[in-house]
Design an enzyme around this catalytic site. Structure first.
Site, PDB file in Angstrom:
ATOM      1  N   HIS A 194      71.166  48.105  -7.257  1.00  0.00           N
ATOM      2  CA  HIS A 194      71.109  47.338  -6.102  1.00  0.00           C
ATOM      3  C   HIS A 194      70.572  48.112  -4.797  1.00  0.00           C
ATOM      4  CE1 HIS A 194      73.840  44.402  -8.048  1.00  0.00           C
ATOM      5  NE2 HIS A 194      74.467  45.475  -8.611  1.00  0.00           N
ATOM      6  N   SER A 247      46.198  56.615   8.754  1.00  0.00           N
ATOM      7  CA  SER A 247      45.944  55.228   9.477  1.00  0.00           C
ATOM      8  C   SER A 247      44.747  55.479  10.751  1.00  0.00           C
ATOM      9  CB  SER A 247      47.170  54.977  10.294  1.00  0.00           C
ATOM     10  OG  SER A 247      46.746  54.225  11.491  1.00  0.00           O
ATOM     11  N   LYS A 263      50.504  59.147  10.771  1.00  0.00           N
ATOM     12  CA  LYS A 263      50.727  58.340   9.213  1.00  0.00           C
ATOM     13  C   LYS A 263      50.094  59.035   8.273  1.00  0.00           C
ATOM     14  CE  LYS A 263      52.511  54.847   8.824  1.00  0.00           C
ATOM     15  NZ  LYS A 263      52.071  53.189   8.932  1.00  0.00           N
ATOM     16  N   GLU A 268      50.424  51.942  -3.566  1.00  0.00           N
ATOM     17  CA  GLU A 268      50.632  50.639  -3.195  1.00  0.00           C
ATOM     18  C   GLU A 268      49.435  49.843  -3.994  1.00  0.00           C
ATOM     19  OE1 GLU A 268      52.096  51.326   1.342  1.00  0.00           O
ATOM     20  OE2 GLU A 268      49.805  50.873   1.126  1.00  0.00           O
TER      21      GLU A 268
END
Ligand code: ARG
Length: 462
Positions: free
Chosen positions: A162, A283, A289, A296
């Protein structure tokens, strides 16, 4: 391409009207099925030999076709094959060019054959080679995971259910869980190979071959394991595409889940792993970043491959027997799935091989409460029934929570108030290494069983 009158087309005998240029563009498949040029030529060379065996072609004619087809192949390989208007698909383009090179004998090649058995044969030939290449990439990925698992065997981390901290595990154990998924993916693809390698050639348009071509000989010549036993089935079957797309989808799901785990583990909040610069990007606005774009994209592309499968299934359903032009829509999802999976497997392998692991951060994230199960197991070993020990250990967790301390900070005297079976040796429970090594049945987290998993996979890899 300009519109060609029906009479100039390979199938144009019965046509007198022009094809609407829009229809011409809508109908053609050459811009994507050209990738099967080598399979198409191989199939034709084998078929010419089979015709020769039946006396439909003389040995000289078969020789002329063979060397003509080899010359066409060379043009494709050199990038000099020139498409002409009216080259509807790879089959018509190759035959048109063959005719230009060897003359009218080219017109004998298609005797008893249809593009319906031809296209099904080409696809199976093409896919068989691609499946073998994919098997190689899957093995490399399993190899990278096994290599890391072996090198990082001492690294412990929290295991999750979980997405909540559950029990300590080895980082290697986590990596190997994916290695076993990918091993299964490879095994499924291996089992799929004989189903791809069924030869439809010699099925004609739908009703079979009238020149008694020796289909079993053809199958051998092309390295197929069997022949399709029914010509209607042979020409209208695309189950091999559907099955392949399912295998690709499932492998992509495994890649996607691994990517999701690593995305989570690479956040500052977790900080367990750091992606190599080579597989991250920055970024355009925020200078600090470092984004896990590779992961992804892997996660995102799994949706795309699933779309290839579901889209194709919708096309395939409800088709009447046998060939229908809808089936031309089978190739792009198949190509896309091959390309996407090929790229994804390579990127996943590279990400794993170059990942930085922060063993310190993983260790810091191990908290005493993750040994609450071990505390219950301690009492089980003292003869207390598990259902009772679960409650007692839960009470210990609550006691620690109330006091604002770790469960491992409770004294033996504290624990004795919960059950008389607690003794001084309970302090030995508070050891993550020991907890992990206790789970030594096959499949558990102990060093020996994890090493066993590594040996098992190494054996398979060799
Ligand atoms: N380009 C077609 C395809 O990909 C080849 C088969 C054409 N057959 C036919 N009867 N029109 O499906």
């Amino acid at each position: 391409m300009t519109s060609a009158s029906g009479a100039t087309k390979l199938w144009g005998g019965r046509f007198s009207g022009e094809t609407d240029p829009l229809m011409e563009a809508f109908n053609e498949s050459i811009h994507f099925d050209r990738r099967m040029y080598a399979a198409d030529i191989r199939g034709s060379q084998a078929y010419a030999k089979a015709l020769c065996k039946q006396g439909i072609l003389t040995a000289d004619e078969q020789q002329a076709l063979d060397s003509g087809l080899t010359a066409v192949l060379a043009e494709w390989q050199a990038g000099t094959f020139e498409l002409r208007s009216g080259d509807e698909d790879i089959h018509t383009a190759n035959e048109r060019r063959l005719g230009e090179l060897v003359g009218s004998v080219a017109g004998k090649l298609h005797t008893g054959r249809s593009r319906n058995d031809q296209v099904a044969t080409d696809m199976r030939l093409w896919l068989r080679d691609e499946v073998n290449a994919l098997l190689g990439f899957l093995r490399e990925l399993v190899g990278a995971l096994v290599h890391r698992a072996e090198a990082d065997i001492d690294v412990l981390m929290p295991g999750y259910t979980h997405l909540q901290r559950a029990q300590p595990i080895r980082w290697s154990h986590f990596l190997l869980s994916y290695a076993f998924w990918f091993q299964q993916d490879a095994q499924r693809l291996e089992q799929f190979l004989p189903r791809v390698a069924q030869l439809p050639l010699g099925s004609g348009a739908l009703a079979g071959n009238p020149f008694q071509v020796d289909r079993e000989w053809l199958a051998q010549e092309l390295g197929f394991s069997s022949v399709t036993p029914n010509s209607l089935y042979g020409t209208s079957d695309r189950d091999f595409v559907a099955e392949f797309l399912f295998h690709c989808s499932l492998t992509m799901i495994h890649i996607s889940r691994l990517a999701e785990d690593l995305i989570i583990y690479s956040t500052a909040e977790f900080g367990f792993v750091q992606l190599a610069d080579a597989y991250s990007t920055g970024s355009s606005l925020m200078p600090q970043k470092k984004n896990p774009d590779s992961l992804e994209l892997l996660r995102g592309k799994s949706g795309r491959v699933f779309g290839d499968m579901s889209g194709f299934m919708m096309t395939y359903k409800g088709l009447p027997s046998t060939y229908n032009k809808d089936m031309q829509e089978d190739k792009e999802p198949m190509f896309d799935a091959v390309d996407t999976l090929t790229g994804s497997l390579q990127i996943t392998t590279a990400v794993i091989a170059t990942l930085k692991v922060n063993a310190g951060k993983m260790k810091q994230s191990l908290t005493g409460d993750m040994l609450a199960t071990d505390l219950a197991e301690y009492l089980v070993r003292k003869g207390v029934p598990f259902r009772q020990t679960h409650h007692i250990s839960g009470a210990a967790v609550k006691m620690a929570e109330d006091r604002g301390c770790q469960i491992s900070d409770l004294s033996v005297a504290d624990l004795k108030t919960l059950h008389e079976a607690f003794e001084d040796d309970v302090l030995l429970v508070w050891n993550f290494e020991k907890s992990v090594d206790n789970r030594s049945s096959i499949g558990g987290t102990s060093r020996v069983t994890v090493q066993g998993q590594i040996e098992h996979l190494k054996l398979w890899l060799n």
